[in-house]
Design a protein around this motif. Structure first.
Motif, PDB file in Angstrom:
ATOM      1  N   LYS A  51       9.534  -8.566  22.157  1.00 40.29           N
ATOM      2  CA  LYS A  51       8.921  -8.216  20.888  1.00 40.29           C
ATOM      3  C   LYS A  51       7.602  -7.482  21.165  1.00 40.29           C
ATOM      4  O   LYS A  51       6.712  -8.050  21.801  1.00 40.29           O
ATOM      5  CB  LYS A  51       8.657  -9.489  20.065  1.00 40.29           C
ATOM      6  N   CYS A  52       7.517  -6.248  20.687  1.00 38.28           N
ATOM      7  CA  CYS A  52       6.397  -5.396  21.106  1.00 38.28           C
ATOM      8  C   CYS A  52       5.755  -4.659  19.928  1.00 38.28           C
ATOM      9  O   CYS A  52       6.408  -4.388  18.927  1.00 38.28           O
ATOM     10  CB  CYS A  52       6.883  -4.341  22.109  1.00 38.28           C
ATOM     11  N   ASP A  53       4.475  -4.321  20.107  1.00 42.87           N
ATOM     12  CA  ASP A  53       3.750  -3.485  19.144  1.00 42.87           C
ATOM     13  C   ASP A  53       2.933  -2.489  19.969  1.00 42.87           C
ATOM     14  O   ASP A  53       2.032  -2.882  20.708  1.00 42.87           O
ATOM     15  CB  ASP A  53       2.836  -4.372  18.276  1.00 42.87           C
ATOM     16  N   LYS A 216      18.535  13.007  18.317  1.00 45.54           N
ATOM     17  CA  LYS A 216      17.850  13.611  19.468  1.00 45.54           C
ATOM     18  C   LYS A 216      17.713  12.636  20.629  1.00 45.54           C
ATOM     19  O   LYS A 216      17.033  12.925  21.613  1.00 45.54           O
ATOM     20  CB  LYS A 216      16.461  14.114  19.032  1.00 45.54           C
ATOM     21  N   LYS A 217      18.324  11.457  20.478  1.00 44.59           N
ATOM     22  CA  LYS A 217      18.257  10.439  21.533  1.00 44.59           C
ATOM     23  C   LYS A 217      16.814  10.068  21.900  1.00 44.59           C
ATOM     24  O   LYS A 217      16.406  10.067  23.070  1.00 44.59           O
ATOM     25  CB  LYS A 217      19.045  10.871  22.770  1.00 44.59           C
ATOM     26  N   LEU A 218      16.045   9.766  20.862  1.00 43.80           N
ATOM     27  CA  LEU A 218      14.671   9.295  21.048  1.00 43.80           C
ATOM     28  C   LEU A 218      14.608   7.822  20.647  1.00 43.80           C
ATOM     29  O   LEU A 218      15.398   7.370  19.817  1.00 43.80           O
ATOM     30  CB  LEU A 218      13.711  10.108  20.164  1.00 43.80           C
ATOM     31  N   ALA A 219      13.665   7.097  21.229  1.00 42.41           N
ATOM     32  CA  ALA A 219      13.546   5.657  20.924  1.00 42.41           C
ATOM     33  C   ALA A 219      13.013   5.453  19.504  1.00 42.41           C
ATOM     34  O   ALA A 219      12.073   6.135  19.082  1.00 42.41           O
ATOM     35  CB  ALA A 219      12.617   4.990  21.931  1.00 42.41           C
ATOM     36  N   VAL A 220      13.640   4.526  18.782  1.00 37.63           N
ATOM     37  CA  VAL A 220      13.110   4.147  17.457  1.00 37.63           C
ATOM     38  C   VAL A 220      12.010   3.112  17.681  1.00 37.63           C
ATOM     39  O   VAL A 220      12.175   2.186  18.470  1.00 37.63           O
ATOM     40  CB  VAL A 220      14.200   3.564  16.522  1.00 37.63           C
ATOM     41  N   ILE A 221      10.899   3.311  16.976  1.00 37.03           N
ATOM     42  CA  ILE A 221       9.729   2.463  17.222  1.00 37.03           C
ATOM     43  C   ILE A 221       9.184   1.944  15.892  1.00 37.03           C
ATOM     44  O   ILE A 221       9.238   2.631  14.875  1.00 37.03           O
ATOM     45  CB  ILE A 221       8.620   3.272  17.956  1.00 37.03           C
ATOM     46  N   SER A 222       8.669   0.718  15.931  1.00 42.43           N
ATOM     47  CA  SER A 222       8.062   0.085  14.758  1.00 42.43           C
ATOM     48  C   SER A 222       6.724  -0.508  15.193  1.00 42.43           C
ATOM     49  O   SER A 222       6.700  -1.377  16.064  1.00 42.43           O
ATOM     50  CB  SER A 222       8.999  -1.015  14.247  1.00 42.43           C
ATOM     51  N   ASN A 223       5.632  -0.009  14.614  1.00 42.00           N
ATOM     52  CA  ASN A 223       4.300  -0.416  15.061  1.00 42.00           C
ATOM     53  C   ASN A 223       3.385  -0.767  13.903  1.00 42.00           C
ATOM     54  O   ASN A 223       3.516  -0.216  12.809  1.00 42.00           O
ATOM     55  CB  ASN A 223       3.635   0.742  15.823  1.00 42.00           C
ATOM     56  N   SER A 224       2.402  -1.627  14.191  1.00 42.21           N
ATOM     57  CA  SER A 224       1.480  -2.052  13.122  1.00 42.21           C
ATOM     58  C   SER A 224       0.405  -1.013  12.818  1.00 42.21           C
ATOM     59  O   SER A 224      -0.033  -0.901  11.684  1.00 42.21           O
ATOM     60  CB  SER A 224       0.802  -3.365  13.508  1.00 42.21           C
ATOM     61  N   ASP A 225      -0.063  -0.268  13.825  1.00 42.03           N
ATOM     62  CA  ASP A 225      -1.220   0.631  13.648  1.00 42.03           C
ATOM     63  C   ASP A 225      -2.367  -0.139  12.994  1.00 42.03           C
ATOM     64  O   ASP A 225      -3.071   0.390  12.137  1.00 42.03           O
ATOM     65  CB  ASP A 225      -0.803   1.845  12.798  1.00 42.03           C
ATOM     66  N   ILE A 236       0.610 -13.224   7.074  1.00 38.82           N
ATOM     67  CA  ILE A 236       1.250 -13.958   8.168  1.00 38.82           C
ATOM     68  C   ILE A 236       1.420 -15.439   7.832  1.00 38.82           C
ATOM     69  O   ILE A 236       2.442 -16.046   8.160  1.00 38.82           O
ATOM     70  CB  ILE A 236       0.452 -13.716   9.466  1.00 38.82           C
ATOM     71  N   GLU A 237       0.443 -16.008   7.113  1.00 35.32           N
ATOM     72  CA  GLU A 237       0.550 -17.439   6.737  1.00 35.32           C
ATOM     73  C   GLU A 237       1.785 -17.714   5.897  1.00 35.32           C
ATOM     74  O   GLU A 237       2.325 -18.809   5.905  1.00 35.32           O
ATOM     75  CB  GLU A 237      -0.691 -17.869   5.953  1.00 35.32           C
ATOM     76  N   ASN A 238       2.221 -16.715   5.144  1.00 37.99           N
ATOM     77  CA  ASN A 238       3.406 -16.906   4.303  1.00 37.99           C
ATOM     78  C   ASN A 238       4.671 -16.325   4.924  1.00 37.99           C
ATOM     79  O   ASN A 238       5.617 -15.966   4.214  1.00 37.99           O
ATOM     80  CB  ASN A 238       3.164 -16.323   2.911  1.00 37.99           C
ATOM     81  N   GLY A 239       4.662 -16.207   6.231  1.00 38.06           N
ATOM     82  CA  GLY A 239       5.890 -15.856   6.940  1.00 38.06           C
ATOM     83  C   GLY A 239       6.134 -14.372   7.109  1.00 38.06           C
ATOM     84  O   GLY A 239       7.160 -13.977   7.654  1.00 38.06           O
ATOM     85  N   HIS A 240       5.233 -13.516   6.637  1.00 38.17           N
ATOM     86  CA  HIS A 240       5.419 -12.080   6.883  1.00 38.17           C
ATOM     87  C   HIS A 240       5.030 -11.764   8.328  1.00 38.17           C
ATOM     88  O   HIS A 240       4.370 -12.556   8.985  1.00 38.17           O
ATOM     89  CB  HIS A 240       4.562 -11.256   5.928  1.00 38.17           C
ATOM     90  N   HIS A 241       5.445 -10.599   8.782  1.00 38.64           N
ATOM     91  CA  HIS A 241       5.074 -10.212  10.145  1.00 38.64           C
ATOM     92  C   HIS A 241       4.731  -8.734  10.177  1.00 38.64           C
ATOM     93  O   HIS A 241       5.086  -7.981   9.282  1.00 38.64           O
ATOM     94  CB  HIS A 241       6.230 -10.517  11.117  1.00 38.64           C
ATOM     95  N   ARG A 242       4.033  -8.375  11.234  1.00 38.93           N
ATOM     96  CA  ARG A 242       3.711  -6.956  11.424  1.00 38.93           C
ATOM     97  C   ARG A 242       4.977  -6.199  11.831  1.00 38.93           C
ATOM     98  O   ARG A 242       5.964  -6.826  12.256  1.00 38.93           O
ATOM     99  CB  ARG A 242       2.645  -6.819  12.500  1.00 38.93           C
ATOM    100  N   PRO A 243       4.998  -4.867  11.741  1.00 40.59           N
ATOM    101  CA  PRO A 243       6.140  -4.127  12.283  1.00 40.59           C
ATOM    102  C   PRO A 243       6.256  -4.391  13.794  1.00 40.59           C
ATOM    103  O   PRO A 243       5.240  -4.380  14.500  1.00 40.59           O
ATOM    104  CB  PRO A 243       5.773  -2.664  12.024  1.00 40.59           C
ATOM    105  N   VAL A 244       7.469  -4.639  14.237  1.00 38.42           N
ATOM    106  CA  VAL A 244       7.709  -4.994  15.642  1.00 38.42           C
ATOM    107  C   VAL A 244       8.827  -4.112  16.198  1.00 38.42           C
ATOM    108  O   VAL A 244       9.822  -3.859  15.520  1.00 38.42           O
ATOM    109  CB  VAL A 244       8.113  -6.489  15.762  1.00 38.42           C
ATOM    110  N   THR A 245       8.643  -3.651  17.429  1.00 39.30           N
ATOM    111  CA  THR A 245       9.724  -2.963  18.140  1.00 39.30           C
ATOM    112  C   THR A 245      10.409  -3.978  19.046  1.00 39.30           C
ATOM    113  O   THR A 245       9.748  -4.648  19.846  1.00 39.30           O
ATOM    114  CB  THR A 245       9.173  -1.815  19.005  1.00 39.30           C
TER     115      THR A 245
END
Ligand SMILES: [Zn+2]
Ligand SMILES: [Zn+2]
Length: 363
Positions: A51-53, A216-225, A236-245
Motif C-alpha cells: 500500500k503506497c502513496d 499506453k501501458k503506463l502504471a495507474v497511480i492513486s496519490n494523496s498530494d 480517517i476517524e470515520n473509516g475514510h482513507h487517502r488515495p492509495v496505490t
C-alpha cells in the motif's frame, strides 16, 4: 465533620496516600498511544500487495508539516511505502526553512527506518501546462532536477533511473475544460519520461486517464498530494482513507516497488473504487471474496451461503439477473443463492476503463 476538619483530613491522609514525588507527578496514561490501522489486502499472483502513496508535501515546499509527520501518518494509516515530493519550484517557506531539495527526505529517513516505512527519495517538477506537474521517484539526489527547462529536469531524473509520474492531469487549475494529452506529453511519453499517471489525486478522479494508462501501458497511480495533516483533510476517524496505490511487488523493498511500477503492476484505490488492469482487479476480487455453502436451507429449500470478504474494500457485486449485493469489507454475510445466477459477475466498483467495469466468470 465540619468543613475545616474535612479539608485537614483530606490534606493529611489524601495527599499522603497519593504521595509520590511532590515536584513531578506523571500521568503516562494520558498520552495517546500511536496505533497502526492495518489495511487488509490479499497478496495476488505470487506478488506481495503493498500500500503506497507517492505524492505528498512538507514544510520544505507548501505543506504544513515537518517531514517526520508524514512517516508517522503513513505508519498509522497502514501504508508500506511513501514518497515525499516537495515542489522544486515552489518553496514558500524557503526564507525560514533552508536546506536543499534532499532535506525533507533526509529529515524523515531515520523515522522511516524506525517505523519500517519504505521512504522514496523524490521531488515534484512543478511547471505550467504543458507539461504540468510531474513527480520524479527513486532518485539518488533530488538537486539535479532543479533546471531551467522542464525536459532537462526529467532527463536528469531519468539519468538516475527515476520513475516519472504525471500528477493530477485533470486538475482544473491547469486543464479547465478537458483533460488533454498534449503534443508535449506525447513527446515525453516517447522519450520514456512519463511512466505512470495519477488516476486519483487528493479527492479527484480522472476516468479518461485510466484509458490513457491502459492503452499506453503506463502504471495507474492513486496519490494523496497531501499538504495538510492527513487526518485534517481526510475523515480517517470515520473509516475514510487517502488515495492509495496498490503495488504488486516481488517483496517488500524499494527495489521491488520500483520494478513493479515500471512493469505496471499497480491498481489505483480510492473511495471504495479500484481502477486498473483487469487481471489485477479480478485477482484481488477472487482472493478477497469467497462463497461457502453452510449446508442449511431457507424455508423455500434454497441453499444458504456464507459470503466472506477478507479485504479492506467492500465489493458491489451484480449477478446475471441484475441483483446487486454489497459484500462489506472484512466481513461475512449470509444469503441464499442459486449458483446458476452467479456464474458471471459484474463488480460495479472495479473500473477497467473510463466506461467499463469488471466482469468475472466464476468457476
Ligand atoms: Zn502538483
Ligand atoms: Zn503535489
Amino acid at each position: 465533620m465540619n468543613t475545616k476538619i474535612t479539608l485537614a483530613f483530606i490534606l493529611l491522609f489524601g495527599l499522603k496516600s497519593f504521595a509520590q514525588d511532590l515536584n513531578n507527578v506523571q500521568f503516562p496514561h494520558m498520552q495517546k498511544t500511536s496505533v497502526r490501522k492495518e489495511i487488509r489486502m490479499p497478496n495476488i499472483l505470487g506478488y506481495q500487495t503493498l500500500k503506497c502513496d507517492f505524492h505528498m508535501h512538507t514544510i520544505f515546499s507548501d505543506g504544513v508539516v515537518w517531514p517526520t509527520v508524514r512517516v508517522d501518518e503513513a505508519w498509522e494509516e497502514g501504508l508500506d511505502a511513501i514518497a515525499i515530493t516537495d515542489h522544486i519550484e515552489n518553496q514558500p517557506s524557503k526564507k525560514y526553512v533552508t536546506g536543499d531539495h534532499n532535506a525533507s527526505y533526509e529529515m524523515a529517513i531515520d523515522r522511516a527506518n524506525e517505523k519500517n516505512i519504505l521512504l522514496i527519495r523524490a521531488g515534484e517538477v512543478t511547471r505550467k501546462m504543458p507539461p504540468g506537474h510531474l513527480n520524479a521517484l527513486f532518485l539518488d539526489d533530488v538537486n539535479p532536477i532543479d533546471t531551467k527547462e522542464p525536459i532537462d529536469a526529467l532527463l536528469a531524473a531519468k539519468k538516475q533511473g527515476a520513475f516519472i509520474l504525471w500528477n493530477h492531469p485533470g486538475w482544473k487549475a491547469q486543464q479547465p475544460d478537458t483533460c488533454l494529452w498534449m503534443p508535449m506529453h506525447q513527446e515525453l511519453f516517447e522519450k520514456g519520461l512519463i511512466n505512470g499517471i495519477e488516476v486519483f489525486n487528493e479527492q479527484e478522479f480522472y476516468p479518461i486517464v485510466l484509458d490513457w494508462c491502459l492503452n499506453k501501458k503506463l502504471a495507474v497511480i492513486s496519490n494523496s498530494d497531501i499538504h495538510d495533516v492527513t487526518s485534517h483533510f481526510f475523515d480517517i476517524e470515520n473509516g475514510h482513507h487517502r488515495p492509495v496505490t496498490l503495488v504488486f511487488a516481488k517483496d517488500r523493498s524499494l527495489k521491488s516497488i520500483q520494478e513493479a511500477m515500471f512493469e505496471n503492476r499497480t491498481l489505483a484505490w480510492f473511495d471504495n473504487k479500484l481502477a486498473g488492469k483487469k487481471e489485477f482487479l479480478e485477482a484481488i476480487f477472487k482472493a478477497s471474496v469467497t462463497a461457502k455453502p453452510t449446508g442449511k436451507t431457507d424455508g423455500k429449500n434454497r441453499e444458504i451461503y456464507e459470503i466472506t470478504n477478507i479485504s479492506a474494500i467492500p465489493f458491489i457485486v451484480e449477478n446475471m439477473k441484475g441483483q446487486v449485493t454489497t459484500v462489506p469489507a472484512e466481513s461475512t454475510i449470509t444469503m441464499t443463492l442459486d449458483l446458476m445466477d452467479y456464474q458471471e459477475l459484474t463488480i460495479r466498483n472495479c473500473y477497467t476503463g473510463s466506461n467499463s467495469i469488471l466482469h468475472v466468470n466464476m468457476p
